[in-house]
Design an enzyme around this catalytic site. Sequence first.
Site, PDB file in Angstrom:
ATOM      1  N   TYR A   1      -2.260  -3.383   6.234  1.00 14.93           N
ATOM      2  CA  TYR A   1      -1.193  -3.401   5.223  1.00 14.93           C
ATOM      3  C   TYR A   1      -0.071  -2.502   5.704  1.00 14.93           C
ATOM      4  O   TYR A   1      -0.270  -1.656   6.582  1.00 14.93           O
ATOM      5  CB  TYR A   1      -1.707  -2.915   3.866  1.00 14.93           C
ATOM      6  CG  TYR A   1      -1.988  -1.430   3.840  1.00 14.93           C
ATOM      7  CD1 TYR A   1      -1.035  -0.546   3.340  1.00 14.93           C
ATOM      8  CD2 TYR A   1      -3.162  -0.909   4.355  1.00 14.93           C
ATOM      9  CE1 TYR A   1      -1.265   0.821   3.346  1.00 14.93           C
ATOM     10  CE2 TYR A   1      -3.402   0.451   4.363  1.00 14.93           C
ATOM     11  CZ  TYR A   1      -2.451   1.308   3.864  1.00 14.93           C
ATOM     12  OH  TYR A   1      -2.671   2.652   3.884  1.00 14.93           O
TER      13      TYR A   1
ATOM     14  N   SER B   1       0.068   7.520  -1.840  1.00 18.30           N
ATOM     15  CA  SER B   1      -1.043   7.187  -0.952  1.00 18.30           C
ATOM     16  C   SER B   1      -1.754   5.919  -1.390  1.00 18.30           C
ATOM     17  O   SER B   1      -1.716   5.511  -2.540  1.00 18.30           O
ATOM     18  CB  SER B   1      -2.007   8.381  -0.931  1.00 18.30           C
ATOM     19  OG  SER B   1      -3.337   7.961  -0.915  1.00 18.30           O
ATOM     20  N   LYS B   2      -2.402   5.310  -0.418  1.00 17.58           N
ATOM     21  CA  LYS B   2      -3.110   4.052  -0.675  1.00 17.58           C
ATOM     22  C   LYS B   2      -4.553   4.324  -1.100  1.00 17.58           C
ATOM     23  O   LYS B   2      -5.287   3.399  -1.421  1.00 17.58           O
ATOM     24  CB  LYS B   2      -3.045   3.235   0.626  1.00 17.58           C
ATOM     25  CG  LYS B   2      -3.898   2.016   0.697  1.00 17.58           C
ATOM     26  CD  LYS B   2      -3.203   0.830   0.067  1.00 17.58           C
ATOM     27  CE  LYS B   2      -4.054  -0.430  -0.010  1.00 17.58           C
ATOM     28  NZ  LYS B   2      -5.170  -0.538   0.854  1.00 17.58           N
ATOM     29  N   ARG B   3      -4.925   5.593  -1.111  1.00 13.52           N
ATOM     30  CA  ARG B   3      -6.306   5.918  -1.506  1.00 13.52           C
ATOM     31  C   ARG B   3      -6.578   5.430  -2.925  1.00 13.52           C
ATOM     32  O   ARG B   3      -5.731   5.515  -3.809  1.00 13.52           O
ATOM     33  CB  ARG B   3      -6.553   7.424  -1.424  1.00 13.52           C
ATOM     34  CG  ARG B   3      -6.748   7.946  -0.022  1.00 13.52           C
ATOM     35  CD  ARG B   3      -7.411   9.313  -0.053  1.00 13.52           C
ATOM     36  NE  ARG B   3      -6.933  10.108  -1.178  1.00 13.52           N
ATOM     37  CZ  ARG B   3      -5.841  10.853  -1.154  1.00 13.52           C
ATOM     38  NH1 ARG B   3      -5.141  10.945  -0.052  1.00 13.52           N
ATOM     39  NH2 ARG B   3      -5.466  11.532  -2.215  1.00 13.52           N
ATOM     40  N   GLU B   4      -7.791   4.952  -3.106  1.00  9.97           N
ATOM     41  CA  GLU B   4      -8.135   4.322  -4.375  1.00  9.97           C
ATOM     42  C   GLU B   4      -7.829   5.219  -5.580  1.00  9.97           C
ATOM     43  O   GLU B   4      -7.254   4.778  -6.566  1.00  9.97           O
ATOM     44  CB  GLU B   4      -9.604   3.952  -4.329  1.00  9.97           C
ATOM     45  CG  GLU B   4      -9.924   2.723  -5.151  1.00  9.97           C
ATOM     46  CD  GLU B   4     -11.380   2.373  -5.019  1.00  9.97           C
ATOM     47  OE1 GLU B   4     -11.822   2.174  -3.863  1.00  9.97           O
ATOM     48  OE2 GLU B   4     -12.061   2.331  -6.056  1.00  9.97           O
TER      49      GLU B   4
END
Length: 528
Positions: free
Chosen positions: A15, A253-256
Site C-alpha cells: 500500500y 500510522s497504518k497500525r491497526e
Amino acid sequence: MSVVRTRFAPSPTGYMHIGGMRTALFNWLWARHNGGQFILRIDDTDQERNNDEALGPILAAFRWLGLDWDEGPEVGGEFAPYFQSQRTEFYRAACETLLKSGKAYRDFDPPEAIKADREQADKDKQQYMNVRRSLDLSEAEVEQLIAENQPYVIRLLVDRTAKVSITDQVRGDVEWDCSLINDPVIMRADGSPLYNFATVVDDAHLKITHVIRAEEHLSNTPTQLMLFDALEYERPVFAHIPFVAGPDGKKISKREKYVEKLRKDAKFGKLFQIADDVLPQIGMGSSETINPVMVAYYEAVGFMPEAILNGLSRLGWSFDDKTEQMSLEFVTKEFTLDRVVKASAALDPDKLLSFQEYWISTLSLEEKIDRCVPYLVKSGMISEEVTDQERSYIGKLLTALSERIKLFSDVLSYDEFFVPDEDLEYDEKAFQKRLVKPENAAPLLAQFRDVLATTEAFDAASLEDVLKSWVEEAGINIGDIIHALRMSVTGKPAGPGMFETLELLGKERCLVRIGRTLEILNNNSSPA
Ligand code: GLU
C-alpha cells in the site's frame, strides 16, 4: 550546480502511505522545480512478499497522482537495477573497499558476548559501546576463522574522536559526536546489507544530490555521513521533513490500533463512513480494506488527484500565509526547501474535502460525467455500454445536483434516478412522516397525479408553474404536496430541486411511482 537528482525509496508494503506520498511529492517537486530527475528506488532487502503485489499499489498511487519518475521500476535507467534486492554486488564491492582500507572490520563476537558487554555496561551505569575485540585478531587469525566458517558481521570502524555535521535544508545545522556512536553493522552474517549501508551505496551510485526524507531518519544520518566519507563518496544535501500527523499530533500510522483511533475521530470518522458507504457498492471492500491512511482510499472514493496533491503540498510547506488552492504546476514553480517548516503538519480531512470541493468546481460537465460514470457502472446502476442518452441524463442529474456532488462517488447516493420504478425503496421514517401521518397526503397526491397526467410540457419551469397554480386553486400550502410528492417519486426526503427531479424522471416514471406509492398507502401504509 550539478543536475538535481532526488529519490523516493519505499519498501514494497502492499500500500502507499499518505505520509510517504507527501515525502515522495516533495522529492518530485524539488527535482521538477530544478529541471532535475526524480528516481524511484525500491528498498526491498527485507522482502518476503511477492514484489509485484507489494509494489503495485505504490506505483498505482504515483500514476494516479500523475507523479512520473525518470528512473526506477518499469522505466529502468542508466543506473539500473533500481531494486535493492538486485544490487547485492554493489554492496559487496563497497564492503570490500571498506575492509581493504581498514575502515570496516569483521566482528566475530558471538551475540552472547555482546549481550554480556551490554549487561556489564548497564551494571557500571555506563553507556554501552561495542567492544572491538575482533580488531585484536591478526590477519592470519581472521583468515583462520573465515576458513572455519565462523559467522561474523561487518562493522564500520567509527572514529570516536570525530564529529559529523550537516546543514540540513529544513532543520539547519545538526552535529553528532561520534564518540557516542557504536560501530554500526553494515553487513549481516548472511551477507545482507543493512539499510544505512545500502542506502548510502545506492544514493552515491544513483548520483542522488538531495536526500529529502522523513525526520525519523535524522538519527540514521550520522552513520550515513560516516559511510559517505569512508567510501569517499560525495555527500548529498539532506532535508529532513516533518512527519504527517493525525488528529492526536502523532505520526499518522497504518497500525491497526492507530487506524481504530482514527475511525473514532470526528473528522476522520467521516472519511471512514464514506468508505463504508461507497466501497461495498463498487466491490472494493470497506474501510476495513481501504482507509484514509492509504493513498488508494482517496482514489477509490472519488477524490481528484489535484485535491490530494494540493492537500499534500500544504503539509509543512506553504507559498505564503494565505494561498490555499494551488495546482501542481504552480507548486512546482514555487517549491523551495527553505519554505518547509520544522513542525509536524496535521492531515486535515475537512481541508482535503474543501480542496476537493474547489477542484471539482473547476471541471466541465463532460469531465464530471466521465468521472462519475465508472461509479455508476461498477455499482451496476447503469451498464457498461453507456449510451449518449444515458450520458445526457447523467449530465442533467449532475447539473441538478450541482454542489451536492463533492466526490465523484457522491453520485451513488442518487440511486433513485437509476433504479427501475418497481425497485424504488422508500426511507421508512420519512415515508411515515410525509405520506402516512398527514391525512391529506394520499388524496392530494392522487389529485396531483391526475394533473401531471394531463401536463404536456414536462420541463422544470413548466412543472413549477403547473404545481404552483394547482396549489393556489386547491387552496393548500405548497408544503402539503411537495414533501409527499418528493417521497413518492424518489423515496427520499431530500434531493435535488423538486421540479428538476420531476423533469429528469420524466412523466411516465413519475406517474408510475406516484401510482405505486398510492397503492402502498391504500393497502397497508408501509412500504416494507
Ligand atoms: N526505505 C527507507 C524508508 O522507507 C528509505 C529511507 C530514506 O529515504 O533514506 O524509510
